[in-house]
Write an enzyme that holds these catalytic residues in place. Sequence first.
Site, mmCIF file in Angstrom:
data_model
loop_
_atom_site.group_PDB
_atom_site.id
_atom_site.type_symbol
_atom_site.label_atom_id
_atom_site.label_comp_id
_atom_site.label_asym_id
_atom_site.label_seq_id
_atom_site.Cartn_x
_atom_site.Cartn_y
_atom_site.Cartn_z
ATOM 1 N NE ARG A 73 -3.738 1.868 1.143
ATOM 2 C CZ ARG A 73 -5.184 2.292 0.524
ATOM 3 N NH1 ARG A 73 -5.280 1.387 -0.794
ATOM 4 N NH2 ARG A 73 -5.432 2.494 0.382
ATOM 5 C CB THR A 347 -9.732 -0.766 -7.651
ATOM 6 O OG1 THR A 347 -8.966 1.074 -6.989
ATOM 7 C CG2 THR A 347 -8.327 -1.721 -7.235
ATOM 8 C CB THR A 365 -5.741 0.321 -6.667
ATOM 9 O OG1 THR A 365 -6.952 2.062 -6.857
ATOM 10 C CG2 THR A 365 -5.096 1.064 -5.132
ATOM 11 C CG ASP A 389 -8.568 4.930 0.251
ATOM 12 O OD1 ASP A 389 -9.337 5.768 -0.251
ATOM 13 O OD2 ASP A 389 -7.979 4.185 -0.724
ATOM 14 C CB SER A 418 -7.031 -0.097 1.424
ATOM 15 O OG SER A 418 -7.792 -0.575 0.267
ATOM 16 C CB SER A 419 -12.787 -0.628 0.854
ATOM 17 O OG SER A 419 -13.494 0.865 1.915
ATOM 18 N N GLY A 439 -13.819 -1.544 -6.734
ATOM 19 C CA GLY A 439 -14.954 -0.543 -6.705
ATOM 20 C C GLY A 439 -14.988 0.040 -4.786
ATOM 21 N N GLY A 440 -13.925 1.015 -4.708
ATOM 22 C CA GLY A 440 -13.648 1.436 -2.689
ATOM 23 C C GLY A 440 -14.392 0.786 -2.019
HETATM 24 O O1 DON Z 1 -8.014 0.870 -1.440
HETATM 25 C C1 DON Z 1 -9.462 1.615 -1.907
HETATM 26 O O2 DON Z 1 -9.901 0.608 -0.867
HETATM 27 C C2 DON Z 1 -9.137 2.556 -3.082
HETATM 28 N N1 DON Z 1 -8.289 4.169 -3.030
HETATM 29 C C3 DON Z 1 -9.495 1.577 -3.914
HETATM 30 C C4 DON Z 1 -10.047 2.655 -5.205
HETATM 31 C C5 DON Z 1 -11.547 1.373 -6.540
HETATM 32 O O3 DON Z 1 -11.334 0.543 -5.580
HETATM 33 C C6 DON Z 1 -11.674 2.827 -7.457
HETATM 34 N N2 DON Z 1 -12.339 2.131 -8.318
HETATM 35 N N3 DON Z 1 -13.542 2.228 -8.266
#
Ligand code: DON
Length: 536
Positions: A73, A347, A365, A389, A418-419, A439-440
């Site tokens: 990360r 991502t 990502t 984030d 993160s998610s 998908g965050g």
């Molecule tokens: O780490 C995370 O949770 C986010 N930065 C991920 C970003 C992501 O999945 C973008 N897609 N929509």
Amino acid sequence: MGMVTDSAMVVSAHPLATAVGVHVLQRGGNAVDAAVAVHWALAVVAPWAGNIGGGGLMVVRSADGTVHTLDFREMAPLAAHRDMYLDEHGQPISKLSLVGHKAVGVPGSVAGLFTAHDSLGRLPMAELIQPAIELAQSGFTLTALEAKELNAKLPGIRSVCTRPNPFTSKVQWHKGDTLRLPELASTLIRIRDGGVDGFYRGHTADLIVDEMRRGAGLLTHADLTSYQPVWREPVKGNYRDMEIITMGPPSSGGIVLIQALKAIEDMDLSRTGWQKAATVHRIVEAERRAFADRAKHLGDPDFVDIPSERLISKEYMAQRMSDFDCHRATPSSAIHAGDPLAESEHTTHFSIVDEEGNAVSCTTTLNASYGSGVVVGEGGFVLNNEMDDFSIAPSVPNRFGLVGSQANIIEPGKRMLSSMAPTIVTRQGQLFMVLGSPGGATIPTSVLQTVVNLADHGMSAKQAVAAPRFHHQWRPDTILMEANAITTEDSLALVKMGHTLMVRPPIGRVDAILVLPDGRLEAGADPRGDDAAAGY
Ligand code: DON
């Protein structure tokens, strides 16, 4: 049923990256070699999310059952501080954590790939990176979706770029156009020849630091040389007769996933039925409570104490669900963290199984599409906007609408929460599924619904990833759903229970591999994107 192979499979967001991975497996590389090569290839052919300027998380399960989880990360630069995105009145400055040089966290991907490869790979790194170099030199043809993504980001990239770059070399991109990335090829060659130092030191590092100087960004040589990936303890929990092996902090994804699975386990979802009001209600109430805990308790484990074991325990989740009412939505205002958290998908996740049965689940990502929009001058690659984030101020939602607290405030050298939830599932000690999603905030719920579709609703891998999804994240107090995810009748039943529903564009882009009872592999490549499976 999706594509079925006898012994090895790669599923990724791009057919060329998938082909690179299969080729590595055919030459005797293992799943980690293939993962490393796919990651390099995605940095070229999927530049909206594949990266060397971002970071990711990798879960590896060897054929003998040993599990490794690698955190690569991004982290906050050493000059970052808690209030860096606030004005003098303490108000967030619009887009500062999202667009441009100040949004960039220290990239982790290159160090992560070398660390994974050093410990678990087999083929020489130079062989794994070479296909990406060649793809960057020769260029590749854009699909309609990729042209659309790139066009959408062009104004953003133009507004922050300090040097000419290939992405902005056209006014508009069209399906069938060739995107060549010669500067990226040169950067990859420096990495091939210099190893980790080919990125974090020397010419590439100079290019990054020069870019930061031109754009008033924070990254320095000290940030780059001090970056280290970390092997973390996996997070594990059971769901019915399966074991879920997933990523722990600094991702919330695995903990949220297991918390929510624990909270629904006592209900027979095959009886209540796929996407019926009672099933959706139960999952939503589970997610609501898990996301409330995320906001309070989760952050970088090197900076905050996280009661992980307690959070994912059956007893704790039973207690969290004690006020669950099967007829009524619990308003999010009535849910607080317990004691012991409209976009297309930006991502990228890939899943790999090799012929020995080694498995890799990896999500990587830049955060938003093309990250911060900053392309490193003469380096040819995009830098992330992962700093968003972090919780930039109490109760200020990030781009995913997620709120956070002290646990996820900005501190120098800290990893932003993160998610992402790269996950491997076993059954009776045998590999059963490899999956994950972009998908965050919707990542853990996309993974959860795929597991539930396979385990409880008897779907094939293809059906399980394609099935329409819904999502709840505590705040906002709304069920987000893909069009046609829930029938009108069940939607009305949910509204009567006190839920609010809202339709939004695609949720998740799950790339999964399912081990069939006879040991063959079935691919689930998400039809929401250009995702492709191949194997043998
Ligand atoms: O780490 C995370 O949770 C986010 N930065 C991920 C970003 C992501 O999945 C973008 N897609 N929509």
